[in-house]
Design an enzyme around this catalytic site. Structure first.
Site, short mmCIF file in Angstrom:
data_model
loop_
_atom_site.label_atom_id
_atom_site.label_comp_id
_atom_site.label_asym_id
_atom_site.label_seq_id
_atom_site.Cartn_x
_atom_site.Cartn_y
_atom_site.Cartn_z
N LYS A 1 -16.95 12.89 -27.19
CA LYS A 1 -17.37 11.51 -26.96
C LYS A 1 -18.76 11.31 -27.56
CE LYS A 1 -14.62 10.42 -22.95
NZ LYS A 1 -13.85 9.39 -23.66
N LYS B 1 2.25 6.88 -31.45
CA LYS B 1 1.57 6.28 -32.60
C LYS B 1 2.41 6.43 -33.86
CE LYS B 1 -3.09 6.86 -30.78
NZ LYS B 1 -3.63 5.51 -30.85
N GLU C 1 -14.65 10.23 -30.67
CA GLU C 1 -14.87 8.89 -30.12
C GLU C 1 -16.35 8.55 -30.20
OE1 GLU C 1 -12.38 8.16 -26.34
OE2 GLU C 1 -12.69 10.31 -26.38
N HIS D 1 0.34 9.13 -25.01
CA HIS D 1 0.48 7.96 -25.88
C HIS D 1 0.26 8.30 -27.36
CE1 HIS D 1 -3.89 7.69 -25.25
NE2 HIS D 1 -3.91 7.09 -26.42
N ASP E 1 -9.12 16.52 -20.48
CA ASP E 1 -8.81 15.12 -20.78
C ASP E 1 -8.15 14.96 -22.15
OD1 ASP E 1 -8.97 12.39 -19.95
OD2 ASP E 1 -10.56 12.06 -21.43
N LYS F 1 -1.11 10.98 -17.98
CA LYS F 1 -2.06 12.05 -17.72
C LYS F 1 -3.09 11.54 -16.70
CE LYS F 1 -5.76 11.05 -20.88
NZ LYS F 1 -6.57 11.30 -22.02
N HIS G 1 -3.40 15.67 -25.76
CA HIS G 1 -3.31 15.04 -27.08
C HIS G 1 -3.45 16.05 -28.23
CE1 HIS G 1 -3.54 11.49 -24.75
NE2 HIS G 1 -4.84 11.48 -24.60
N ASP H 1 0.89 -1.16 0.00
CA ASP H 1 0.00 0.00 0.00
C ASP H 1 0.92 1.21 0.00
OD1 ASP H 1 -1.54 2.19 0.51
OD2 ASP H 1 -2.73 1.24 2.09
#
Ligand code: NAP
Length: 490
Positions: free
Chosen positions: A341, A183, A217, A179, A236, A149, A241, A90
Site C-alpha cells: 500500500k 477480471k 496500491e 474478485h 489480505d 475474503k 489474490h 439481526d
C-alpha cells in the site's frame, strides 16, 4: 449448470460498503444488458431499520455514485430498484429472521427460484447466517452461498470458517470469491495460454527466466485500518489474490475451461501443493516485510501507517517474496511476488521474463540484448504487452532497441470491459464454479503462507520502513537484485 428463470439474490450486509459500491452496480449492469433471469429479486438484509423505499433511496444514491456516467440510465435504475427489497434482520438474533423467510416464500413457485445468499458481512456472522438458513430449510440445493475474503487468518481458522459453512451447505453450493479471477485480463491470461500455440512450447523453465507478480496500491489503509491491522499484506493480498494469479500462470492445461468442470480448480490446487514450503532460513532470505512511513502521494503529504492507525503495530503493509514451484515445468524458475500500500503507482501486473538469447550475433556494445517479456496488465488499464528487440531505423549498422507490441483491451475491443463482480455474480446465478476458490485451494494457500507468518511472528521484527509514495523498502530490491534481476516497471 443451468440458467434459472427465477432468482432471489439475497445480500446479507446490504447497507455495507461492498454491497453498495460493488454488488449493486454489478447487478445494475447485468440487468441493463438483460443478463439477469427475468424473474429476479434482490433482497438486501441488515440490521438498519429501513423499508423498501428507504433502502431503494440508498441504492439509488449508490448507483448514481458508482456507475460511470456514460452508463447511467434512469429508467434502467428504476427498473432494477423495482426488483430490490429490504428486510431488517439481526442475523445474530434468531427471533428476527421470520420476515426474511416470509419474503423468500412470498413469490410464485418460491421453491423453484435459485436462491443466492451473498454473505457481505464480517466472517464472524457466517456461522449464525448458515445455521439459521440451514435449520429453517433454506440451504437446500439449488441454494448457493457466496463468501468474500478473508476466509480465516490462518489454516486452522480457515478450516473453522469452511467447517461452519459446510455444516449446512455442500461444497458444490459454496462460492468463495476472489474478485481478481473475475477480471477480464486474468481470464484472458487463460485464453492467451490455452487458445494460442506460440507460447506453450516456451512456457517452462527452458525458456522462462522468472516471473514477477506485482499488486501495488497508492491508497493507504484509510478507514479500514482497524481491520487491516489484524490482517496485513500477506493475509489480505498474498494468500488469495497473488497466489491465485501465480496459479493461473503456472498451472498445467486443463481439459476444459468455463464449462463447469473441476479441471481448472484441480490444476490450480496442484500448483499450490507444488509451492516449495519455506523453512525459517528461507523466510529470512526470501521474504521482505515493509511498512509505510509518512511521505508524499500524488503531490500530497500523507501520514505513515502507525499515525493513521493511532498506535504502534507490527503489521506489514508491504510484502515481497521469492517463491518456487517445485514441479517438472517450473523447477528453478523464481516467482517474485510483491504487494503493498501507499506505493508510487497503482498497478497489478504479471511479467513473464524470458531467458536472454544464448548468443548475440549483433555484438551490441552493451554486450546484451533485452530479454523478451510478456506483461499481463490487470489494472488500471487491462491489456497485454510483448516486449521484443527491434532494429532502430538508420543506416549506421545494427542498433537494437526494445519495443513493445501493445494490446489494450479498451482499444482492441469496442466493448465495455465489465467489472469483475458482474462476471462473478452471473456465474453464481448460473452455478458455474470455475472462477471461485474451492475449499482445498484456500486451505493449501494457507498451508503455504502459515510458516512464513509464524516465522515473522516469532522473530518479532518490525517491518522495514518505506516512505509513502516510494516503490517499497530497499530490501525488496535487494531480494531480486542479488539474483542479477530487477523489478520491471512498465
Ligand atoms: P461493512 O461496510 O462494514 O458492512 C457490513 C454490513 O453488515 C452492513 O450492511 C451491516 O449493516 C451488516 N451487519 C453487521 N452486523 C449485522 C448483523 N448482526 N445482522 C445483519 N447485518 C449486519 O463491510 P463491507 O466492507 O461491506 O464488507 C463485507 C464483507 O466483505 C466483509 O467480510 C469484508 O471483509 C468483505 N470484503 C469487503 C470488501 C470491500 O471492498 N468492502 C472487499 C473484499 C472483501 P447494519 O449495521 O445495518 O446491520
Amino acid at each position: 449448470m443451468h440458467f434459472p428463470e427465477a432468482c432471489d439474490f439475497v445480500v446479507f450486509g446490504g447497507t455495507g460498503d461492498l454491497a453498495l459500491r460493488k454488488l449493486l452496480p454489478a447487478l445494475y449492469h447485468c440487468d441493463l444488458e438483460g443478463r439477469l433471469p427475468a424473474d429476479t429479486r434482490v433482497i438486501a438484509v441488515s440490521r438498519s431499520e429501513l423499508d423498501d423505499d428507504g433502502y431503494r433511496a440508498e441504492a439509488r444514491a449508490a448507483l448514481a455514485e458508482h456507475v460511470a456516467a456514460e452508463f447511467q440510465d434512469l429508467a434502467a435504475v428504476e427498473r432494477l430498484l423495482e426488483r430490490v427489497h429490504y428486510v431488517t434482520v439481526d442475523v445474530q438474533d434468531p427471533g428476527s429472521w421470520q420476515p426474511l423467510f416470509d419474503t423468500l416464500k412470498d413469490r410464485e413457485n418460491a421453491d423453484e427460484a435459485v436462491r443466492v445468499f451473498y454473505l457481505s458481512v464480517a466472517p464472524s456472522l457466517f456461522g449464525p447466517i448458515c445455521h439459521e438458513l440451514g435449520v429453517n430449510g433454506f440451504a437446500e440445493a439449488p441454494a448457493r452461498v457466496v463468501v468474500e475474503k478473508p476466509i480465516g487468518t490462518d489454516l486452522a481458522s480457515a478450516k473453522a470458517v469452511n467447517n461452519t459453512i459446510s455444516e449446512f451447505f455442500d461444497e458444490s453450493q459454496i462460492f468463495r470469491i476472489d474478485h481478481y479471477l473475475g477480471k477480464e485480463s486474468v481470464q484472458n491470461l487463460l485464453v492467451t495460454r490455452f487458445a494460442n500455440t506460440f507460447l506453450e512450447p516456451l512456457w517452462n523453465s527452458h525458456s522462462i527466466d522468472h516471473v514477477q507478480i506485482t499488486v501495488a496500491e497508492t491508497l493507504g489503509t484509510g478507514n479500514r485500518a482497524g481491520y487491516y491491522d489484524r490482517s496485513g499484506a500477506m493475509r489480505d493480498m498474498v494468500q488469495n489474490h497473488l497466489l491465485q494469479l501465480l496459479c493461473l500462470v503456472a498451472m498445467e492445461p486443463p481439459i476444459e475451461i468455463g464449462g463447469g468442470r473441476e479441471d481448472v480448480r484441480d490444476e490450480k490446487l496442484k500448483v499450490l501443493q507444488a509451492l516449495k514450503p519455506m523453512t525459517p532460513a528461507d523466510v529470512d532470505r526470501d521474504t521482505v516485510r515493509g511498512r509505510y512511513t509518512s511521505g508524499w502521494v500524488a503531490g500530497k503529504p500523507v501520514e505513515g501507517y502507525v499515525e493513521e492507525l493511532g498506535h504502534e503495530s507490527m503489521t506489514e503493509t508491504f510484502v515481497a517474496i521469492k517463491a518456487e514451484v517445485q514441479n517438472w515445468r517450473w523447477a528453478g524458475v523464481p516467482f517474485y511476488l510483491r504487494t503493498g500500500k501507499r506505493l508510487d503507482r497503482r498497478v497489478s501486473e504479471i511479467v513473464v521474463v524470458f531467458k536472454n538469447a544464448p548468443y548475440d550475433p549483433f555484438r551490441q556494445r552493451e554486450g546484451v540484448t533485452e530479454p523478451n517479456r510478456l506483461t499481463i496488465r490487470v489494472q488500471p488499464e487491462e491489456g497485454m504487452q510483448i516486449h521484443l528487440n527491434a532494429k532502430e531505423p538508420g543506416p549506421g549498422g545494427y542498433r537494437l532497441k526494445p519495443v513493445s507490441l501493445d494490446l489494450s483491451y479498451a482499444n482492441a475491443f469496442d466493448k465495455r470491459s465489465p467489472d469483475a463482480y458482474e462476471r462473478l455474480l452471473m456465474d453464481v446465478i448460473r452455478g458455474n464454479m470455475t472462477l471461485f476458490m474451492r475449499r482445498d485451494e484456500v486451505e493449501a494457500a494457507w498451508a503455504w503462507c502459515e510458516p512464513i507468518l509464524k516465522h515473522w511472528e516469532s522473530a518479532a521484527l518490525t517491518p522495514k520502513s518505506y516512505p509513502a509514495g516510494s516503490a517499497g523498502p530497499t530490501a525488496s530490491f535487494t531480494l531480486i537484485e542479488r539474483d542479477g534481476r530487477s523489478w520491471q516497471e512498465s
